[in-house]
Structure formats: structure tokens, C-alpha cells
Design a protein around this motif. Structure first.
Motif, short mmCIF file in Angstrom:
data_model
loop_
_atom_site.label_atom_id
_atom_site.label_comp_id
_atom_site.label_asym_id
_atom_site.label_seq_id
_atom_site.Cartn_x
_atom_site.Cartn_y
_atom_site.Cartn_z
N ALA A 145 69.46 16.27 57.77
CA ALA A 145 68.22 16.69 58.40
C ALA A 145 67.01 16.07 57.70
O ALA A 145 66.09 15.57 58.35
CB ALA A 145 68.11 18.22 58.38
N ARG A 146 67.05 16.09 56.39
CA ARG A 146 65.93 15.51 55.64
C ARG A 146 65.82 14.01 55.94
O ARG A 146 64.71 13.50 56.15
CB ARG A 146 66.18 15.74 54.14
CG ARG A 146 65.10 15.21 53.21
CD ARG A 146 63.77 15.93 53.39
NE ARG A 146 62.78 15.58 52.38
CZ ARG A 146 61.47 15.72 52.52
NH1 ARG A 146 60.98 16.22 53.66
NH2 ARG A 146 60.64 15.40 51.56
N THR A 147 66.94 13.33 55.99
CA THR A 147 66.93 11.89 56.23
C THR A 147 66.43 11.57 57.64
O THR A 147 65.65 10.66 57.86
CB THR A 147 68.33 11.32 56.01
OG1 THR A 147 68.79 11.71 54.71
CG2 THR A 147 68.33 9.80 56.11
N ARG A 148 66.88 12.37 58.60
CA ARG A 148 66.47 12.10 59.98
C ARG A 148 64.97 12.36 60.17
O ARG A 148 64.35 11.78 61.05
CB ARG A 148 67.25 12.99 60.95
CG ARG A 148 68.72 12.58 61.10
CD ARG A 148 69.32 13.06 62.43
NE ARG A 148 70.75 12.79 62.51
CZ ARG A 148 71.27 11.61 62.82
NH1 ARG A 148 70.49 10.57 63.06
NH2 ARG A 148 72.58 11.45 62.87
N ASN A 149 64.41 13.24 59.36
CA ASN A 149 63.01 13.62 59.55
C ASN A 149 62.05 12.96 58.58
O ASN A 149 60.85 12.90 58.85
CB ASN A 149 62.87 15.14 59.45
CG ASN A 149 63.45 15.83 60.68
OD1 ASN A 149 62.81 15.84 61.72
ND2 ASN A 149 64.66 16.36 60.56
N ALA A 150 62.58 12.50 57.43
CA ALA A 150 61.67 11.92 56.44
C ALA A 150 62.23 10.67 55.80
O ALA A 150 61.67 10.16 54.83
CB ALA A 150 61.35 12.97 55.37
N GLY A 151 63.36 10.19 56.30
CA GLY A 151 63.94 8.99 55.72
C GLY A 151 64.79 9.30 54.49
O GLY A 151 64.78 10.41 53.97
N ALA A 152 65.56 8.31 54.07
CA ALA A 152 66.45 8.49 52.93
C ALA A 152 65.63 8.84 51.69
O ALA A 152 64.50 8.38 51.53
CB ALA A 152 67.26 7.23 52.69
N GLY A 153 66.21 9.66 50.82
CA GLY A 153 65.50 10.07 49.62
C GLY A 153 66.48 10.73 48.66
O GLY A 153 67.70 10.60 48.84
N PRO A 154 65.95 11.43 47.68
CA PRO A 154 66.83 11.99 46.63
C PRO A 154 67.88 12.98 47.17
O PRO A 154 68.97 13.06 46.62
CB PRO A 154 65.85 12.67 45.67
CG PRO A 154 64.53 12.72 46.35
CD PRO A 154 64.52 11.65 47.38
N LEU A 155 67.54 13.74 48.22
CA LEU A 155 68.54 14.70 48.72
C LEU A 155 69.74 13.97 49.31
O LEU A 155 70.89 14.41 49.16
CB LEU A 155 67.89 15.63 49.76
CG LEU A 155 68.72 16.85 50.19
CD1 LEU A 155 69.12 17.71 48.98
CD2 LEU A 155 67.97 17.71 51.20
N LEU A 156 69.48 12.85 49.96
CA LEU A 156 70.60 12.06 50.49
C LEU A 156 71.45 11.51 49.35
O LEU A 156 72.68 11.48 49.45
CB LEU A 156 70.07 10.93 51.39
CG LEU A 156 71.14 10.08 52.07
CD1 LEU A 156 71.99 10.94 53.03
CD2 LEU A 156 70.52 8.92 52.85
N ASP A 157 70.80 11.10 48.27
CA ASP A 157 71.57 10.59 47.12
C ASP A 157 72.48 11.67 46.55
O ASP A 157 73.64 11.43 46.24
CB ASP A 157 70.61 10.11 46.02
CG ASP A 157 69.79 8.91 46.47
OD1 ASP A 157 70.22 8.22 47.43
OD2 ASP A 157 68.71 8.68 45.89
N ILE A 158 71.92 12.87 46.42
CA ILE A 158 72.73 14.00 45.91
C ILE A 158 73.91 14.25 46.85
O ILE A 158 75.05 14.43 46.42
CB ILE A 158 71.84 15.28 45.82
CG1 ILE A 158 70.75 15.08 44.77
CG2 ILE A 158 72.69 16.49 45.51
CD1 ILE A 158 69.66 16.17 44.82
N ALA A 159 73.62 14.24 48.15
CA ALA A 159 74.66 14.51 49.13
C ALA A 159 75.75 13.44 49.08
O ALA A 159 76.95 13.74 49.16
CB ALA A 159 74.05 14.58 50.53
N ARG A 160 75.36 12.20 48.94
CA ARG A 160 76.36 11.12 48.88
C ARG A 160 77.25 11.29 47.66
O ARG A 160 78.47 11.11 47.74
CB ARG A 160 75.67 9.76 48.83
CG ARG A 160 74.96 9.39 50.13
CD ARG A 160 74.49 7.94 50.09
NE ARG A 160 75.64 7.06 50.26
CZ ARG A 160 75.65 6.01 51.08
NH1 ARG A 160 74.58 5.70 51.78
NH2 ARG A 160 76.72 5.27 51.19
N ARG A 161 76.62 11.60 46.53
CA ARG A 161 77.44 11.79 45.32
C ARG A 161 78.41 12.96 45.50
O ARG A 161 79.57 12.90 45.11
CB ARG A 161 76.54 12.03 44.11
CG ARG A 161 75.86 10.76 43.59
CD ARG A 161 75.34 10.93 42.16
NE ARG A 161 74.32 11.96 42.04
CZ ARG A 161 73.01 11.74 42.24
NH1 ARG A 161 72.57 10.53 42.57
NH2 ARG A 161 72.13 12.72 42.10
#
Lengths: 601, 601
Positions: A132-148
């Protein structure tokens, strides 16, 4: 795509301005958000707050805030999301594992309680927040956490493992993450987890393996069963996997499951779950009104599943289903004020409820909306659905736009082939049934506008070029070289109507419900009527009254006796008019009794 | 007083020869009996088997064996009782405290979990076992153990304490012990515990304080509520205290509670408990057939309570209640073989059940009787009731003998004033309704014989001196200078009859039940009928057929649709005769579907 006014716009406004902060406030006060910081400082604190799945609530509210920030950008929200993200990241282990409840020296070991520990479930909600964060604000630290975190899950639960989580959720989340990242590995892992379930690898339990949906493999099951939310989330994941892998058999299995569940295990409100004991589906046609569980979370999951099946099959009957659930469970589960909620959504309140002690309820029961529940999964679940609701209204394909849900909205998009297309929808639905659709952007070539005529809308009329023509339930498709300013009007019949239950539903035999448009109505009494004594006459159709209806009723004085079984008895009173109101508005006037199903004379 | 033949004699025979040993075998194998020896050797073993209340099951089966040894003396039984007594005594602390689950260095401290620890509950069952042993074999070591345990309870929970046990049971047990020992202290302690409950001293819980009956003081409550067994045991204790202390207000409170519960919260079988979630009473008129809990233990407790109220008030309607429960729950809960049991007693089986895995069920659900349950409170509870059943049939007072339950039996006793009186009852009740009562002993002065005409027995006939006269439901009292050989005959009408539910019971609206004498009948299908499609015609009375009935039925082919709410529909089939059989005999022919409540056309 923006919802610009009316019923759902107001819900979204309150969600963004009140509910999100209300939920955050409770989570802060209860220490659920604080758990991340507490374990994040190396040594960590030994005192953890909340149940083992409380991390997931923080992720869900983060997801909700992310959608809300996309819908209505807000610096405070954005800052709060970043702050939460930083705390969440601080609690993540070097290898990507993330849980505030397991794995530290003073906690239980990682994955030592797959059945009840909710570790993968929580990671699933983390992934959805990151999407949701990525779709609304672009890739960022939350996506990095999620990927890990997702990478860690893939390593531990890859092909060599037999583990599944007691609560499905990671499956759909992994596919959503795969869509955002393009990472095939996440999709493969989701497919593995979907296939792995149903082989009774989780421990046997009083509630049966069906509780975990670990009784039968997903592609062999014919109906949803066991814990309703678990079952529905799993089905969402299965559809996601099926769509992304082109697995028609898997999709067909879920289509069958949903169909049988809708036909035999769903309350008239669209609510699912018949049992308080295990928050579970009952057997076919076990749909008690007074002990309906109809959990709010299950309804969120039903909307998610219906939307996935709509997208996968194009069949608008899934939009019918979503409409029913949205208007009769979701709209009911959250109060006007945005600070009060139902966990379970009963269809029959026999005795006026007591207000919960101090705002928080220990049980899922209801009768009055509560500010918070000991298990508060439902509140952030509604919040994320409402914040993202515009995603459920319209779809685009090569040939045009399809309107699935009716709300005042502006659509400004491109068809799948790249042509621009825009619509402005004006309606006061569901108060009235008129929907005006005006073209606001068009690419100069013919394209189609498709409108859903709901299954209940017998007698609907379409008005195009001042011409009225009857349209049957299903899809109405108009293909033209649309010009800006062209308008179509759909008139849906909003006369209240009686609805009878399948005779196999024992719990409501001899009863009738009244519906108006997509709304289920109810009788409610704040002391003025004894609803136990209510009998409705069905000889005449109900009359419209406001956004509700009036029926003819008699009140039969109950005859008390020492033993309630014997000769038949009836002591009918005089007929009186009885006002029925939308079910979603009940319990707003304080403690009351209520019935959706009305016994007939 | 001996039951000499017929329905209950056979049940008693099987109980003594099979059930007791079956239960002991399971308890030995599971280590529940072994727990006593394990902690008895000083150091003790750290590995304890079973749930925290397993001691109570050992006590209950000891109670059952004690009654059985009195009914039918048996050296093996006697030896086993003595051996168990010795093991139990070995586990008792020097100060009288007795529990295998608490209080040792490796266990939780004594009374550290009053809500769920069941310590006083277990001691209660110990006391009842000791009372049974004493009444059947005289004072002995078990009574000594019980006195020491009771003395300890009086010391810890005396006037200075505020503690109550989460599960009532000790209250009635203390009064029974006071009766056997003449010890006022035990009665005082029971009174204290009865009064102390209802002040919310136990912790708040999802199920509410009503679960523990700690919501309202006993003398203020107007209906039984919360956990059914807890509520009923507490009411037994309250009646016992009221009777022994002459507390009419307390007795009146329980009379009111039972009356309201019987009128509004009891299934037609006499079963109590509407909810699986918390094994609890539902609200008034919430009596679902398919999710009926109707726990076997609650029925044992109902018989106990009804008998106490009968003795306290003399009102034979309590004997009516006991008769209903005995014939329709107790007789149902244990199979013919004496080795298979229901924990919950549903009134509607929708889908054929799966046989339990390995004989033991983890859940309380049913559909097939199981050899054992993870929680096996019900089995020893039935065993102690059946072994002591002769105590429930006849009472004596100054003026004569009163027959409350009908079974083939010999009574040889004295009236309360000391005159000898004897009766021989011959009957094949409940197969037929004829009851012949012959005087076998008489003191030469006038005394009375009173017969209960059950509430359902409209049209009963009494035959005395070859004269037939109609008798109404209630008591028939004949006072004479009875001579040995004098005979009275009561003819109870055994025509099957339709019974309608109170219209406030939503769950069975539009349905009818069929009863015959004290027996509730049911429709059962081992695949031959679709009971979901069954509709019964009520224009003609049901016809008798064996010990069951035949009704006219049609089977309406169910019409499947994608959504089960819409237009009313009916597709009636041709009328066929349908055999109904006593409910207590259902589920003997393997997996089946079953209905007590039959939808009408």
C-alpha cells in the motif's frame, strides 16, 4: 479514481480524520506500537504488550494510513507512517525475521508454535502495508523491510519445508508483493504455501483441522469452512496465485467454494460466520440470526475475495456480493462517529445491550458498538478497506470501463490499450436508485461503458438519449464513440421488497426480511415495541418511508407458561404500521432490540 | 428400595457391569488415577496427567462405585474403592489440603488460580464420594480423608476469606457431608460460600462474570445463567443450605430461578445449555436444535436440583422435570453398550457424523457416541446418577409413600413416623403406561399412597377396586388402612401427540415435535430420507407404532440457487408415512441425520 460525495465519501472522510487516529491512539496506549521500539534497542524489554498477533494490527493501520495518504495527502499521516516504519525496521533481525513476540532469548523460539503464533500472518500484513505504501508513495524503507522479511520467509518455508501458518494471510500478501516488486520468488512461495495447506500438518485441535483450513487441500475443497477469516484470506491467496500462474483449476476450485458458500453459508447481510465458539462457518444452512457471528474481518475478507474473483472472471455477480457486504456489514460495523465498532454483527438483538466497561470489550458480542476490543483486528481492517475503497468501484479493460459499485465519483484513466477515458458519476445511491454517468474524457474511438444492474434490481431502466428502456439484472454494455458530455442514466428500482429465506435455513423459518435496493432493513425498538411479539403481514408489499419501509404488523402478546412446549397458541393484536430502517443504522440510539428476520402472521 | 426390572434396571445393570470399569480403565490408562500415587510418595513425580480437574473424575467414579456396591454388593468393587481410597489418602497433605495439581514445589501454589484451578470443585466431588461410601458401607477411611479436606477448606475459606471457586460444587458437597457427619461447621461453610458468590471477586472474563455465576448474588438472581453446570450445581448447594437452615428466602430464590429457566431456557428434552462457546445458557427462548449444547453433566445436575426442590417443596412438577431429563437426556447420553457417550446432546443432526479418532473425542460435539472425551466429566457423572437412581423414585413422609418416578421396583421402608410400609411396582413404563402398585407391607393403620400423574398425561385413569376413574395431572392420593395384596393401577395415556413450541423460540418456529408418554420422539435417517426436505402434516394426530409413532410427511425437493434469499418456494412431494422413534435411541445404527423438531407443511 476518486469518490467525491455521498454515502461512501462521508465514510472515507471520517475514516481519515477520526478512525485512523483513534486506532493509533489505542495501539499507542496499549503498547502495541511500543513493542517495536521496546525490542529494537538491542537488549530489548522483556515486557511485551498485547496478544501474539498485535504486530499485525500495527501493520494494518499502517496500510490504512498509506492508502489514506494516497487518497488525501497529509503531512502528519506521512510523518507518522515514516516514524512507524522506522520503529518496525528497528525490530527486524539481521536475517530479515520480524516479530516482537518470538525469537529473543526471553521469548519462545521462532516458529515454535506455527498453529497459534501468527508469525507468518503478521508478516503478511507487513507485506500488505508495504504494498500500500509503495502504491501510494513509491518504494521506500517499508518496502525494503518487507522484502527482507519476505526473503526470510522464502528461505525458511521454501520447498524443503512442510510448515504453514495457523492463520493464512501471507499467501495473498506474497503475491501482492510479487506484483509490486516483480519478484517471481514471492509468487512461487505463495503458491507453495497454498498447495501445502490441507494435509493436516498443523496439530489436531478441538475445533478440528478445518479451523485452520488444514483439513483438505485448497484445490480439492468445495466450500469455505472452519474459521471464516482464515478460510477467506486463504481463498484470496489462492485466487491471486491462480491468476498470476494461469492456474485455471485452482481458480475454478475457489469459484466453486465461493459459490457454495454464498448459496448456503452466508447471512442475508452478506455476513459470513455462524458460530461464536470458533468464529467459524456453520454447516450448510446453519445461519442463526441471534448468534450470527458475521465477523467484521470476515466481511472485509469477503469483499477482498469477491473483488479478486470479479477481476479474475469478469462476472459482475461478485460485485453484487461485494455490494451486499459493503452496505450491510462494513457500513454497519463502524459507527457514524468513526470511533465505535462491531466485531460480530448479529442479525437479532434480543435484549438491550449493556455499554462496554471503559470502552473496551473483552468479548466479540455486540448490541452496542465499542470503542475497542481486546482483540481489535476488525477496526484497522475496516480502516484499510475504507481508505482503499475507490479501488473497488470501476475497472478498465481494452474495450472500455465497467462500473461495479455506485457512488459519486470521478474516473480519469486509460483503457488497457492506452486510450484516455473519463467519467463523472452522480448519484445519491443507496438513498435513491438514480445513477447518472457523464463522459468527461474520451479518446475519439468507440469504447464501451458497462453498468452493473444488481441481481435484486428487477425493473431497472436505462435512459440514453432521452430514451428509456428496461434492463435486466446483469451487465448493460453501451459501445459508442463517446463525446465529452454524453450522459447515461440508470434508474434502479428502490421499492422495498419482501425477501424469503431458503426453507432449509431452520433458524429463520416462518420469517421474512425486507430489503430496499442494496440495503437490508431491520426493525429496531428502543423500548417502544416488544419485538419478540412482532408478526408481520405479507399480504401487501411494504411501503417506502424515507430510506426505509413501513410494513403492517401485529404484536401477539406472549403467553407465559411454566413449560414452553404444548398446544399452539396465538393471541393476535390489532394491525399497526411498523417502521423499518436500514440495518446499518441500528444501535445508534442507545441500547435496543432489533430483528432483521421478521416472523410472519 | 430396589429397581427390579425394566428400562432403568437394565441401565443400572450395564452401568455396574460395564460403565464403571470402562471409565476406570480409561482413567488408569490416561494416568488420572495414577496422579495420586505419583504425588503420594513424598518427592512426587513432576509429570502430571490430565487437566487440572481430573482428580474430580476419579472422585466421581469412586462415588459411582460406592453407590453401585450398595445397590449390588461386589467384592471387586469394594476392593477397588479401598485401593483408590488409599491412593487418594496418600496424596493428601498433612493439613488436609488435597490436590494432585497444585501446591507442590514444582506446581503452581495452592489457590493461586481460583477461577480456573478447580481445587474446591475437586474437593467437593471428594466429599460426595465419601458421603456415598459412608451411606453404602459406613464410615471409613474415605470419610476421614473427606473430613480432613473439608476442615482445611473451612480454615482457608472461612469468614475472613473472600474466595470462591470458579466452579461451584463444594457448596452442595459440604451440606451433604454435614448431613452424614452432623458437623455444623460444614453447613456454615457451605452457607458462606453460597452467599459469597455473585460479587465479582473472580477475574473478569470474555464470557462475563455470569459464566462463574459471580455476576449476581444467589438470592437476588431470578434465572439460571452462565455456564450451565456451574449454575445448576450452585443452585443445588443453595437449596441444600436453605433446607438445612430454614432459609425460605433462599429457597424461594432458587424456586424462581428454576421456574424461569424451565419456562424459557430449557430444550424440549429437558436439556439445558444453548451455547457451545461457553457451555452456557442462552438468553430466554434461545434454544437452537442444531447447536443445542444440552450437556450431559448439566442434565445430571438438573436431576439433582429437581430432586432437591421436590424434597424441599413437595411439588411433583419437579418430578415431572426429572422424568423428562432422565428419559430424554440421561437415557440418550449413554449408549446401550455402556461404553459410549454423548457430551453434548444435539436435537438436530444435519450431516452424518464421523466416528471419533481412536475412540476419544477432543470436542464436545456429537452425532455419534464416543468411548471417551478429552474432558470426560459426563461419563462418571452419568455413572453416579444411574448407580444411585433408586433414591429418586419414592419418598416417605408421616402420612405415607409418594411415587415420583415409575419403574419396576420393590419398596420396603418405614414412614417418617416409624410405621412399616412396602410396595411392589410392576410396569413396563415407558413402553406402556400401565403402572400396577401392590401393597407388600402395611402397619395396620391408615396411610396414604400418592401417585404422580405427569403433566403430559391428560386422560389418565386410576383403577382401584375394579373401579376406573379419570385422574388429572398432579398428585393422586389414596389414604386407607392398606392390606398386603391391595392393588392400585394407574393407566397413563401413551398415544403419541404433537407438541408445539412457544412462538418466541425462533429456532424452531414452524416446527412441531412428537412425544409419547415421557419420551420425546425423533426422525432419524441413515440415508433413506433427506431430513432437510421433511415437512410434517399435522391435520391428523400421529399414530402409535411400537414405542414410537408414524406421522404423515412430505419431502419437498430443495431448490438450489446461487443465493438462498428471494421468492418463497415450495415443491411439495407426495405424502408418505414416516416412522419416529424415541430420541434416546438415536445414533445407534451408525452415522445418521436426525431431527426432533419437524417442520410442518
Amino acid at each position: 479514481m476518486r469518490i467525491t460525495g455521498g454515502f461512501w465519501a462521508e465514510r472515507q472522510r471520517v475514516n481519515g480524520s477520526v478512525t485512523l487516529w483513534h486506532a493509533l491512539g489505542w495501539m499507542d496506549e496499549l503498547g502495541w506500537t511500543g513493542n517495536f521500539a521496546a525490542v529494537g534497542n538491542g537488549a530489548g524489554s522483556r515486557e511485551r504488550k498485547g496478544r501474539e498477533f498485535s504486530d499485525s494490527e500495527v501493520y494494518k493501520i499502517t496500510e490504512a494510513m498509506s492508502w489514506e495518504h494516497g487518497r488525501s495527502p497529509d503531512g502528519d499521516l506521512d510523518a507518522r507512517i515514516e516514524a512507524l516504519t522506522s520503529q518496525i525496521g528497528g525490530a527486524q533481525a539481521a536475517d530479515g525475521y520480524l516479530s516482537t513476540a518470538f525469537g529473543r532469548s526471553w521469548q519462545r523460539p521462532r516458529y515454535s508454535d506455527l498453529a497459534w503464533g501468527h508469525e507468518l500472518y503478521c508478516v503478511g500484513h507487513l507485506l500488505q502495508a508495504a504494498v500500500a505504501r509503495t502504491r501510494n508513495a513509491g518504494a521506500g524503507p517499508l518496502l525494503d523491510i518487507a522484502r527482507r522479511a519476505a526473503d526470510h520467509v522464502c528461505e525458511v518455508f521454501g520447498p524443503g519445508s512442510t510448515g504453514v501458518c495457523g492463520h493464512p494471510e501471507i499467501e495473498t500478501a506474497l503475491v501482492e508483493l510479487a506484483r509490486v516488486t516483480g519478484e517471481q520468488r514471492y509468487l512461487d512461495q505463495a503458491a507453495l504455501l497454498v498447495e501445502r495447506r490441507g494435509h493436516r500438518t498443523l496439530p489436531e485441535h478441538e475445533f478440528g483441522w478445518s479451523y485452520f483450513n488444514d483439513d483438505v487441500p485448497v484445490r480439492k475443497a468445495t466450500v469455505l469452512r472452519g474459521h471464516a477469516v482464515r478460510s477467506l484470506y486463504l481463498a484470496c491467496g489462492a485466487v491471486d496465485v491462480a491468476v498470476e500462474t494461469g492456474d485455471d483449476d485452482l481458480l475454478a476450485a475457489v469459484v466453486t467454494q465461493f459459490g457454495n458458500t454464498w448459496a448456503r453459508r452466508t447471512h442475508i447481510t452478506g455476513g459470513m460466520g455462524s458460530r461464536h465458539q470458533d468464529e467459524a462457518f456453520g454447516e450448510d444452512f446453519v445461519l442463526p440470526a441471534d448468534r450470527a457471528y458475521s465477523e467484521t474481518c470476515a466481511s472485509v475478507a469477503t469483499v477482498m475475495l469477491a473483488q479478486r474473483l470479479l477481476l479474475a472472471t469478469g462476472d459482475n455477480r461478485y460485485a453484487d456480493a461485494a455490494e451486499r457486504v459493503l452496505h450491510n456489514v462494513i457500513a454497519t460495523a463502524i459507527g457514524d462517529d468513526g470511533r465505535s465498532f462491531f466485531y460480530a454483527n448479529t442479525l437479532h438483538q434480543r435484549t438491550p445491550a449493556q455499554p462496554p466497561n471503559g470502552g473496551e470489550r473483552l468479548d466479540a458480542g455486540g448490541g452496542l458498538r465499542a470503542s475497542w476490543f481486546e482483540v481489535s483486528c476488525c477496526l484497522p481492517n475496516i480502516a484499510r478497506l475504507l481508505a482503499s475503497l475507490s479501488a473497488y468501484l470501476v475497472t478498465a479493460d481494452d474495450t472500455g470501463l465497467r462500473l461495479h459499485q455506485y457512488a459519486e465519483c470521478d474516473v480519469d484513466t486509460h483503457l488497457a490499450d492506452g486510450r484516455p477515458a473519463g467519467l463523472r458519476v452522480r448519484t445519491s445511491y443507496p438513498e435513491t436508485g438514480d445513477v447518472a454517468v457523464r463522459v468527461t474524457r474520451s479518446g475519439g474511438e468507440p469504447w464501451s461503458i458497462s453498468l452493473r444492474v444488481p441481481g435484486w434490481a428487477t425493473g431497472a431502466v436505462l435512459v440514453v438519449d432521452h430514451e428509456r428502456r428496461p434492463v435486466a439484472p446483469g451487465d448493460v454494455v453501451l459501445t459508442r464513440n463517446w463525446a465529452v458530455g454524453d450522459e447515461i442514466r440508470l434508474e434502479l428500482p428502490m421499492r422495498p421488497r419482501f425477501t424469503w429465506p431458503d426453507p432449509r435455513i431452520d433458524a429463520v423459518r416462518g420469517c421474512v426480511a425486507v430489503e430496499r435496493g442494496p440495503l437490508v432493513l431491520c426493525a429496531e425498538s428502543v423500548g417502544e415495541h416488544d419485538l419478540d411479539a412482532l408478526r408481520v403481514r405479507t399480504g401487501h408489499d411494504p411501503a417506502q418511508a424515507g430510506d426505509g419501509a413501513v410494513v403492517r404488523a401485529v404484536f401477539e402478546a406472549p403467553q407465559d407458561s411454566a413449560w414452553p412446549y404444548g398446544e399452539p397458541s396465538a393471541r393476535p393484536g390489532s394491525p399497526v404500521p411498523l417502521q423499518l430502517r436500514p440495518y446499518h443504522r441500528w444501535a445508534r440510539r442507545g441500547p435496543s432490540t432489533m430483528r432483521v428476520w421478521l416472523p410472519t402472521t
